[in-house]
Design an enzyme around this catalytic site. Structure first.
Site, PDB file in Angstrom:
ATOM      1  N   GLU A   1      13.134 -17.339  -8.898  1.00 61.32           N
ATOM      2  CA  GLU A   1      13.574 -16.730  -7.631  1.00 61.32           C
ATOM      3  C   GLU A   1      14.808 -15.845  -7.841  1.00 61.32           C
ATOM      4  O   GLU A   1      14.954 -14.811  -7.193  1.00 61.32           O
ATOM      5  CB  GLU A   1      13.866 -17.834  -6.600  1.00 61.32           C
ATOM      6  CG  GLU A   1      12.588 -18.515  -6.115  1.00 61.32           C
ATOM      7  CD  GLU A   1      12.871 -19.694  -5.195  1.00 61.32           C
ATOM      8  OE1 GLU A   1      13.608 -20.598  -5.618  1.00 61.32           O
ATOM      9  OE2 GLU A   1      12.367 -19.700  -4.065  1.00 61.32           O
TER      10      GLU A   1
ATOM     11  N   ALA B   1      16.596 -25.082  -9.633  1.00 59.68           N
ATOM     12  CA  ALA B   1      17.720 -25.723  -8.947  1.00 59.68           C
ATOM     13  C   ALA B   1      18.052 -27.043  -9.629  1.00 59.68           C
ATOM     14  O   ALA B   1      17.181 -27.688 -10.202  1.00 59.68           O
ATOM     15  CB  ALA B   1      17.346 -25.985  -7.496  1.00 59.68           C
TER      16      ALA B   1
ATOM     17  N   GLU C   1       7.910 -26.077  -7.351  1.00 55.40           N
ATOM     18  CA  GLU C   1       8.624 -27.021  -6.474  1.00 55.40           C
ATOM     19  C   GLU C   1       7.713 -28.009  -5.765  1.00 55.40           C
ATOM     20  O   GLU C   1       8.115 -29.123  -5.436  1.00 55.40           O
ATOM     21  CB  GLU C   1       9.420 -26.248  -5.409  1.00 55.40           C
ATOM     22  CG  GLU C   1      10.646 -25.511  -5.923  1.00 55.40           C
ATOM     23  CD  GLU C   1      10.358 -24.132  -6.498  1.00 55.40           C
ATOM     24  OE1 GLU C   1       9.166 -23.820  -6.782  1.00 55.40           O
ATOM     25  OE2 GLU C   1      11.305 -23.360  -6.681  1.00 55.40           O
TER      26      GLU C   1
ATOM     27  N   GLY D   1      13.923 -22.008  -8.855  1.00 52.82           N
ATOM     28  CA  GLY D   1      15.053 -21.149  -8.503  1.00 52.82           C
ATOM     29  C   GLY D   1      15.380 -20.144  -9.596  1.00 52.82           C
ATOM     30  O   GLY D   1      15.948 -19.084  -9.321  1.00 52.82           O
TER      31      GLY D   1
END
Ligand code: NAD
Length: 727
Positions: free
Chosen positions: A120, A66, A142, A117
């Protein structure tokens, strides 16, 4: 769509290249998150598309995760509006869910690193192929910035590989290399470099199914969920382990556990919503916000040279000499060679210089044996290091770093001899850890080119380099030193000269407060346990043993000589002196506060005589016991933060980012706080001053705050509000 380029081949397979414009690396920006539903819509509505291969259009990697700057501002923009924050969080999670339920097979061709992310995104695909490139890492890190995976990671990874492995991997922020990812069951296939798209296409052509395992009717969590005897064990143990590792300082750890525990008992869609709820809750904690700012945003800025003086042309150090091939010099030579810098490594004897190079040989060979580096590459790196005793070889160096014994006379001689070989424009750096740079620069005939370049041990692992300006150091020399530190991929902070500079000076207060507690009669076991529970990596006594008691002894002696009558002895100095004079030097000779000849280490029995425990057991369950523990924690953290504030008031540091990051990366200051400056800001300067004043009354003037803090308190100011230099 700007971020995804689609090409449909003759078999009806759409190859989607993820390629964020004007960025060297893909991240999940706000714009990308908005486009994923558009991508899914295109896949669903275009009948020509039979299946999809998602890959990266960048050579640098698949996706680094992210965009935290975007995310933090986006999700927190309506501060206080929970629904808006939840909706922003769900935008990504919901988009990934749409992708995995689009009805057509989607395979990820992972042709570069996929973290956070990024990984993911691939977990929301039905099939994953990864290229066998030693540079590729797959992981969910994270937790390092005070968050946990919020793009479906806690739900999909647990359903894919089981709760225990998934939780450990996420809690420790570990990543997998391609083959390990295959063994763990995270990816389906490992192929040669450049083959991932073809392999992904082959899976689709062979009838790859457009259904995730967890959407199959008979799906069961590998290893069992909380309702299963085995699965229940994992949670019981897991809670204890995570508590032991985090001491409850990190809301992210606890919330991640809750998201997993609750999420895997319901269908995935509901699980993902539970994850988003806990994710947003975590994002709103002061800890997450502090950690994102320091450990991600500020780090990124400093790594890009945010504190480099403006208007000085960039330099590129190509040849650097290291004098002194001991523990530090050997490590410095290794990181330089890894960065492609020609390195001359000088010591008093050829044997000592060779031994220094051997350190790099061993580290590089370890990489080769693990398959993380080719032999050719290793040979190339090692050929860059020339071990020698010959000062003539210095000629042509852009920089010389001395890492010889911590002795003024030896350093002065080395400075003179090295400078005689240095061309105009080259600079000289000292790696001293205790000697003021301005004093050392007196040996130099060109003090404007003399600067402190303070590495931390072990050099290859520690990310921080503290650059110290002496009185006469020029901005040109500073710019060159920064260019060097950035080239070897370390994070620089720039500080002004002071005894112990910034990091050693503030860190030592943690050790000294530990000594004060010991002298007051607290038990050594209690002191170290409480120390760890503040979020410091180790207790003050064990850290003192690591640093070496004889070093502490020598520094105290030197400081006493230098300061004369102005010297104020610190608590417990007598205890350390007696121990050192009795041959107890710390971990390095196996004898310190602890005895290291057995594992686990035990408190040295003789300590009970030198520092008898008179305060009794503070680990009871009475309110007094809890209050005593809290008071010890407060003292250990405040003592460091007060010293940081003094450094600020004296002009040793002047940028909150450097103050915070230098503390976390340099001496392990409790990362959950975001660093000591943020610690003061978040408590509130006025409240901090009030507590410090109480500590002065109870324990002495070492808790005295500088006037600056009183002035700031009176005006309701914060460090970041008043002094922020962020772009
Ligand atoms: P060390 O004793 O391991 O190595 C020093 C090396 O310098 C030895 O190999 C010695 O032979 C060599 N040397 C001595 N005089 C020399 C000369 N005249 N010419 C060439 N080589 C000479 O010490 P170290 O731990 O590597 O520390 C080196 C410096 O780095 C010191 O100033 C120390 O304060 C500083 N430092 C140490 C640490 C640490 O954790 N050890 C951390 C930061 C900075």
């Amino acid at each position: 769509m700007e971020n995804f380029k689609i090409e449909i081949d003759a078999d009806g397979i759409a190859v989607v290249a993820f390629d964020v414009p004007n960025r060297s690396m893909n991240t999940l920006t706000g714009a990308v998150i908005k486009e994923i539903p558009l991508l899914v819509e295109k896949i669903q509505s275009d009948d020509a598309i039979k299946g999809v291969v998602l890959t990266s259009g960048k050579a640098t990697g698949f996706c680094a995760g992210a965009d935290l700057a975007d995310m933090a501002s986006g999700m927190l923009s309506g501060a206080g509006d929970l629904q808006a924050a939840y909706d922003a969080g769900w935008a990504l999670n919901g988009a990934f869910r749409q992708l995995e339920t689009c009805g057509k097979p989607v395979a990820a061709a992972i042709n570069g690193l996929a973290l956070g992310g990024g990984l993911e995104f691939t977990l929301a695909c039905h099939y994953r192929v990864v290229e066998n490139n030693p540079k590729i890492q797959l992981g969910l890190p994270e937790i390092k910035v005070g968050l946990f995976p919020g793009g479906g990671g806690t739900q999909r990874l647990t359903r894919l590989i089981g709760v225990q492995t998934a939780l450990m991997q996420m809690a420790e922020a570990k990543s997998w290399r391609p083959n390990d990812a295959k063994s763990a069951g995270v990816v389906h296939e490992v192929v040669e470099i450049g083959q991932s798209v073809e392999a992904a296409k082959a899976w689709i052509k062979n009838g790859g199914k457009a259904v995730q395992p967890w959407d199959e009717p008979k799906f069961k969590i590998p290893g069992g969920g909380p309702y299963h005897p085995m699965g229940a064990q994992v949670f019981i143990m897991g809670n204890a382990i995570l508590r032991k590792q985090s001491y409850g300082n990190y809301p992210a750890v606890l919330n991640m556990m809750k998201a997993v525990y609750e999420g895997i008992q319901v269908p995935i869609e509901a699980g993902l919503r539970i994850e988003t709820r806990y994710f947003i809750k975590t994002l709103m904690t002061p800890q997450a916000q502090a950690m994102i700012r320091s450990l991600f945003l500020s780090k990124q800025e400093l790594d890009k040279g945010a504190v480099r003086p403006a208007g000085i042309p960039k330099s590129d150090p190509k040849k650097v000499t290291v004098i002194g091939a001991g523990m530090m010099g050997a490590g410095i030579a290794y990181v330089q060679a890894m960065a492609g810098i020609e390195t001359i490594l000088i010591d008093q004897t050829q044997e000592a210089a060779d031994k220094g190079k051997q350190y790099a040989v061993d580290l590089v060979q370890k990489r080769v044996s693990r398959g993380h580096m080719t032999q050719d590459k290793a040979d190339g790196i090692l050929s860059l290091i020339t071990p020698t005793t010959d000062y003539d070889q210095i000629k042509g160096s852009d920089l010389v770093i001395e890492a010889v014994f911590e002795n003024r006379e030896i350093k002065a001689t080395v400075t003179k001899n090295a400078e005689a070989q240095l061309a105009k424009g080259a600079i000289f750096g000292s790696n001293t850890s205790t000697l003021p740079i301005t004093g050392l620069a007196e040996a130099s005939v060109r003090p404007e080119d003399f600067i402190g370049i303070h590495f931390f041990s072990p050099v290859d692992k520690m990310m921080l380099v503290e650059i110290i300006m002496a009185e006469k150091t020029s901005d040109e020399a500073l710019a060159k030193a920064l260019d060097y530190v950035l080239k070897i991929k370390k994070t620089p902070i720039v500080v002004n000269d002071s005894r112990g500079f910034y990091t050693s000076r503030c860190f030592s207060t943690y050790l000294m407060e530990g000594m004060a507690l010991l002298e007051e009669g607290f038990s050594p076991v209690a002191i170290d346990n409480i120390g760890r529970s503040t979020g410091m990596p180790r207790g003050p006594l064990e850290m003192h043993d690591d640093v070496a008691l004889d070093l502490s002894y020598k520094i105290a002696k030197q400081t006493r000589e230098d300061l004369g009558d102005a010297y104020v002895p610190s608590a417990g100095e007598g205890i350390v002196a007696t121990m050192v004079e009795g041959g107890r030097y710390g971990r390095k000779n196996g004898k310190g506060f602890y005895d290291y000849d057995q594992k686990p280490k035990v408190i040295w029995p003789g300590l009970a005589e030198l520092a008898p425990t008179t305060k009794g057991d503070i680990f009871g369950e009475s309110p007094e016991a809890f209050a005593a523990m809290d008071e010890m924690k407060t003292r250990l953290l405040y003592r460091q933060a007060v010293e940081v504030a003094r450094c600020w008031a004296e002009g040793v540091i002047d940028d909150p980012r450097e103050g915070d990051l230098g503390a976390i990366l340099g001496w392990g200051f409790a990362p959950w706080t975001g660093g000591p400056i943020t610690f003061i800001d978040q408590i509130g300067v006025a409240k901090f001053v009030e507590t410090a004043d109480r500590l002065v009354a109870a324990y002495g003037p070492r808790f005295e705050v500088p006037q600056l803090l009183r002035d700031m308190a009176a005006k309701g100011e914060t460090f970041y509000g008043k002094f922020s230099k962020a772009a």
